[in-house]
Design an enzyme around this catalytic site. Structure first.
Site, PDB file in Angstrom:
ATOM      1  N   LYS A  26       2.276   5.274   6.056  1.00  0.00           N
ATOM      2  CA  LYS A  26       0.803   5.903   5.871  1.00  0.00           C
ATOM      3  C   LYS A  26      -0.074   5.578   6.954  1.00  0.00           C
ATOM      4  CE  LYS A  26       0.742   6.182   0.946  1.00  0.00           C
ATOM      5  NZ  LYS A  26       1.995   5.461   0.186  1.00  0.00           N
TER       6      LYS A  26
ATOM      7  N   SER B  91       5.731   2.276   2.273  1.00  0.00           N
ATOM      8  CA  SER B  91       4.293   2.764   2.504  1.00  0.00           C
ATOM      9  C   SER B  91       3.590   2.754   3.824  1.00  0.00           C
ATOM     10  CB  SER B  91       3.216   2.577   1.338  1.00  0.00           C
ATOM     11  OG  SER B  91       3.487   3.147   0.154  1.00  0.00           O
TER      12      SER B  91
ATOM     13  N   LYS C 289      -2.109  -2.532   6.184  1.00  0.00           N
ATOM     14  CA  LYS C 289      -1.268  -1.723   4.939  1.00  0.00           C
ATOM     15  C   LYS C 289      -0.070  -2.490   4.509  1.00  0.00           C
ATOM     16  CE  LYS C 289      -0.725   1.907   2.814  1.00  0.00           C
ATOM     17  NZ  LYS C 289      -0.393   0.929   1.706  1.00  0.00           N
TER      18      LYS C 289
ATOM     19  N   SER D 117      -3.295   3.182  -2.083  1.00  0.00           N
ATOM     20  CA  SER D 117      -1.803   3.634  -1.560  1.00  0.00           C
ATOM     21  C   SER D 117      -1.134   4.726  -2.306  1.00  0.00           C
ATOM     22  CB  SER D 117      -0.983   2.455  -1.464  1.00  0.00           C
ATOM     23  OG  SER D 117       0.178   2.699  -0.522  1.00  0.00           O
TER      24      SER D 117
END
Length: 414
Positions: free
Chosen positions: A99, A96, A258, A156
C-alpha cells in the site's frame, strides 16, 4: 576547516566547498588521471571513483542489531544512503506494505486533480468483497475519498484500497499497472505487483531495498499527506479500529509508516521517525509476531539515530569547484550540483570526509549552464560513500577572435 590538496599529473588544484563540519581532500584531474605516490604522502587516501558506495554502517565501530527476520534495511531520508541492511535483495512478499506504492499512485491522482478529498466514490461489489483487513464500507454506497484514505492508511482496509484504485484507474487491474509503471520509473528492478492490496500472489514480490526507496519517495514527494500515517485510530460505520503500528504509542518521534502481515510473509513493518530534524526509515519483514516487529524496528531506528550523523557537504547551485576556462569571455566558471548534497557517516567522523572532484580538461568555451563535465566523489576511510555529477553553473560565451587565439597559444605551450 582543514583542506588537503592532491596533485595529479597535468591537474589543476581547486578548492571544494564542504559543509561546516567536514574536512575535504580535493583532487582536480583530467578524466582518467591516477593518484601519484606523492599524494599519499600528503595524507590523502586513495578511493576508487568506480567503486560501489558502501553501506555506512560497515564503517561504524558499533555493530548493527542482530535481528531474527527474513530481511531488513535502514535508510537516512535526507542523504538517501542505506545505513545498514541484511538480505536487501532477497525477494519477499510485501503483504500490506504494498500500500506504500498504492498510496503514491493515489496521491499523484490527488495532486493532478484527477481525484479530490471531497469527492464521493461509489463502492463496488468487488471492493466490498475483497478479502483481508477491512474498513467495512458497504456496497453500492458512496464514500468520500478522505474517509477512504483513512480506511486505507489507518485501518489498512483492503476494501478501501480497491475502492480508491477503481476511482483512480477504473478497475484494480489498471491501477496495478500504474503501480508497476511507477515502480519502473523509480528504478525498482526487483518489484512487481499483482494487485493493489498486497494479498498473496505468485509474482507479487519486492525487496526491502526497493521498499525503502518507495517509502523515501513517498515521504519526500507527498509530505502533505503524511499526517494520515501518524493517525492512531479511525472510526467508520461505528467501528473503531486502531492503527496497527504500535510504535506510534511507543515512541513520540515515530510518525509512520505501514504495517503488513500474511501467514506466508510474516509480520512486516516500515517505520519512520523524525528526531532533531533528521528522518530515518527502517524496513523489516518476516518477524514472528506483532510485538517482535515493533521491538526490532525500534532497535533499528535507535541504532541509526544514535550512531550516525548526516551533514551537508555541498550547497545547491554554489560552486564546489572554480575551474579554468579557455577561449571564453570569462577565465573561470563554477562547477557544482543542482541540489544540496548530504552525507551520512558514523557519529564523530564528519571531519574525516574526503572529497575528490574530477572533470574533463581543458574546458573550452562556449560552455552551457547545466552541462555535465565531471563528478565529485565523497569517501571515508578510503571507502566511497557517494558520487555526484558536476555541472557547469553559468554560461560562458566564446571569446572574440584574438582572445581565442591567445588562449590557443597558451594551451599549446602547457
Amino acid at each position: 576547516m582543514t583542506f588537503h590538496f592532491l596533485r595529479t599529473p597535468h591537474s589543476r588544484l581547486m578548492q571544494l566547498a564542504a559543509g561546516a563540519a567536514a574536512s575535504a581532500a580535493l583532487a582536480l584531474a583530467p578524466a582518467g588521471a591516477q593518484e601519484t605516490p606523492a599524494a599519499s604522502q600528503q595524507g590523502v587516501q586513495a578511493v576508487s571513483t568506480t567503486a560501489t558506495p558502501v553501506n555506512v554502517g560497515q564503517l561504524s565501530t558499533v555493530p548493527a542489531p542482530q535481528l531474527a527476520v527474513k530481511a531488513w534495511t535502514t535508510l537516512d531520508v535526507t542523504s538517501g544512503q542505506t545505513i545498514a541492511t541484511q538480505n536487501p535483495n532477497e525477494k519477499i512478499e510485501p503483504a500490506s506494505l504494498t500500500k506504500i506504492m498504492a498510496a503514491y499512485v493515489i496521491f499523484e491522482a490527488l495532486e493532478s486533480g484527477r481525484l479530490s478529498l471531497d469527492q464521493k466514490v461509489n463502492v463496488s461489489e468487488k471492493a466490498w468483497k475483497t478479502e483481508g483487513s477491512r474498513m467495512f464500507i458497504k456496497p453500492n454506497t458512496q464514500v468520500k475519498v478522505d474517509d477512504l484514505l483513512q480506511g486505507f492508511i489507518v485501518q489498512s482496509g483492503n476494501d478501501a484500497t480497491v475502492a480508491l484504485a477503481e476511482a483512480v484507474a477504473g478497475n484494480e487491474a489498471a491501477f496495478t499497472a500504474l503501480m508497476n509503471e511507477e515502480a519502473a520509473r523509480q528504478g525498482l528492478e526487483d518489484t512487481h505487483f499483482d494487485n493493489s492490496t498486497g494479498l498473496p500472489a505468485p509474482t507479487h514480490l519486492t525487496t526491502v531495498h526497493d521498499l525503502a526507496i518507495m517509502a523515501r519517495n513517498l515521504i519526500v514527494r507527498f509530505p502533505q499527506y503524511m499526517h494520515y500515517y501518524s493517525q492512531k485510530e479511525y472510526t467508520y460505520n461505528n467501528i473503531k479500529q486502531h492503527n496497527r503500528n504500535r510504535l506510534l504509542w511507543t515512541d513520540p518521534t515515530v510518525d509512520g509508516l505501514k504495517t503488513g502481515h500474511t501467514q506466508s510473509a510474516g509480520y512486516c513493518l516500515i517505520s519512520t521517525a523524525l528526531r532533531d530534524g533528521r528522518r530515518v526509515i527502517s524496513v523489516l519483514v518476516g518477524a514472528a509476531s506483532d510485538a517482535a516487529r515493533t521491538e526490532m524496528s525500534l532497535k533499528l531506528l535507535n541504532w541509526s539515530f544514535q550512531n550516525f550523523d548526516t551533514v551537508k557537504v555541498m550547497d545547491s547551485d554554489k560552486p564546489a569547484v572554480t575551474a579554468r576556462v579557455w577561449e571564453g569571455e570569462a577565465e573561470t566558471v563554477g562547477l557544482g550540483t543542482p541540489k544540496a548534497t548530504w552525507v551520512t557517516v558514523p557519529r564523530g567522523k564528519s571531519g574525516d570526509i574526503k572529497t575528490v572532484a574530477q572533470y574533463t580538461q581543458p574546458l573550452i568555451a562556449p560552455l552551457s549552464k547545466g552541462a555535465k563535465v565531471g563528478t565529485v566523489s565523497l569517501s571515508l576511510d578510503g571507502k566511497l560513500l557517494r558520487q555526484e555529477p558536476l555541472y557547469i553553473l553559468q554560461d560562458v560565451p566564446q571569446a572574440g577572435f584574438f582572445g581565442r587565439i591567445y588562449d590557443k597559444i597558451r594551451l599549446m605551450l602547457q
